[in-house]
Enzyme design. Structure first.
Site, mmCIF file in Angstrom:
data_model
loop_
_atom_site.group_PDB
_atom_site.id
_atom_site.type_symbol
_atom_site.label_atom_id
_atom_site.label_comp_id
_atom_site.label_asym_id
_atom_site.label_seq_id
_atom_site.Cartn_x
_atom_site.Cartn_y
_atom_site.Cartn_z
ATOM 1 N N GLU A 57 0.861 -1.181 0.000
ATOM 2 C CA GLU A 57 0.000 0.000 0.000
ATOM 3 C C GLU A 57 0.894 1.226 0.000
ATOM 4 O O GLU A 57 2.057 1.141 -0.376
ATOM 5 C CB GLU A 57 -0.953 -0.030 1.199
ATOM 6 C CG GLU A 57 -0.282 -0.180 2.547
ATOM 7 C CD GLU A 57 -1.251 -0.300 3.705
ATOM 8 O OE1 GLU A 57 -2.461 -0.207 3.494
ATOM 9 O OE2 GLU A 57 -0.788 -0.468 4.849
ATOM 10 N N LEU A 115 -4.046 -2.144 5.090
ATOM 11 C CA LEU A 115 -5.254 -1.725 5.790
ATOM 12 C C LEU A 115 -6.444 -1.886 4.853
ATOM 13 O O LEU A 115 -6.391 -1.434 3.707
ATOM 14 C CB LEU A 115 -5.142 -0.261 6.230
ATOM 15 C CG LEU A 115 -6.345 0.259 7.023
ATOM 16 C CD1 LEU A 115 -6.354 -0.345 8.423
ATOM 17 C CD2 LEU A 115 -6.324 1.774 7.103
#
Length: 293
Positions: free
Chosen positions: A181, A205
């Site tokens: 990410e 996440l």
């Protein structure tokens, strides 16, 4: 935050300069807590249930008792939104394990500390959306439970600082040659018209905006695959996007100083951005109608 801003702390609304937390709070000592950030458009909280569901998962993962029901959380947030002078807001709330003597082991009788505040929501200006943004890359050296929205964010801060010092908006991360990410965003890439992103795992996440983009792509007939994405595939992508509650969907057109694709926001991004804005407007209209009813 303005001196007159109202915050919520442990059951009470108060001016921000009156809010105090004991120094032995485990959030201060250990970073022992979790958080959420909910965007609010025209005083309508965006995907509040989904944010609260993620909060519940984070609390359960670290063994902190949830001090409020979902209905109580909603009421607190609605009240806090109403007390602010600005229409578009970013509602930040965190729960720590509470106050206890300094000991790594969890205390048995601590009461969770709950803090909620609001700031003006600042989304990317239209000029940046049209021009596209720059990013740098780094090795993802954070811990193995990035799926927990922990307040222990020093790793993310160090990684974000690298892009800040480079004049970029984000640091895109690779772990063992695979895309994870960014320091404060999820990442999508486009190759040959197909939208690619790493699947949900303990290493990223599970973003609320990530879910919205997924739903919009599927509803709009845009090809979408969740799979491991290599660093080489990312660097040679036609398009790269970062997504988050505050960034919404933002095109990255320069990576480590080199152009992504033709160096401009691509056609798939423009389609997704339009879909996202349409979806946001529908949510806002529905919320306003509900309030007026």
């Amino acid at each position: 935050m303005e001196k007159s801003s109202v915050v919520f702390l442990n059951g009470k609304f108060m001016p921000v300069d009156e809010a105090k937390v004991p120094v032995l709070d485990r959030g201060f000592i250990f970073g022992d807590g979790v958080y959420e950030l909910v965007p609010v458009y025209s005083r309508v909280a965006f995907r509040l249930d989904e944010h609260l569901a993620r909060l519940e998962r984070s609390l359960a993962a670290v063994g902190i008792r949830n001090p409020y029901s979902r209905a109580e959380w909603c009421d607190i947030i609605v009240q806090l939104v109403a007390k602010q002078p600005f229409e578009d807001q970013g509602i930040y709330f965190q729960v720590t394990r509470g106050v206890a003597k300094r000991d790594h082991a969890f205390p048995k009788d601590a009461t969770p500390t709950v803090f909620v505040m609001s700031n003006p929501l600042v989304c990317p200006p239209q000029e940046l959306v049209e021009r596209g943004a720059s990013a740098v890359t780094a090795e993802d050296f954070r811990w193995q439970r990035c799926d927990i929205k922990s307040i222990s964010l020093i790793g993310n801060c160090l990684l974000r600082q690298a892009s800040a010092e480079a004049g970029a908006v984000e640091t895109i991360l690779f772990r063992g040659g695979r895309l994870t990410e960014a320091s404060a965003s999820n990442v999508f890439v486009v190759r040959a018209g197909v939208i690619l992103s790493p699947p949900k795992s303990n290493l990223i996440l599970p973003g609320i905006t990530y879910d919205v983009v997924t739903e919009l792509a599927q509803a709009g007939g845009l090809p979408l695959e969740f799979r491991d994405v290599s660093e080489a595939e990312t660097r040679s992508a036609d398009e790269i996007w970062v997504t988050s509650s505050s960034k919404e969907v933002l095109a990255i057109v320069t990576l480590d100083g080199k152009p992504v694709g033709d160096g401009k926001p691509g056609p798939v991004f423009r389609r997704m951005y339009a879909l996202y804005q349409e979806f946001k407007q529908k949510v806002m209209r529905a919320g306003k109608e509900k309030r007026a009813a």
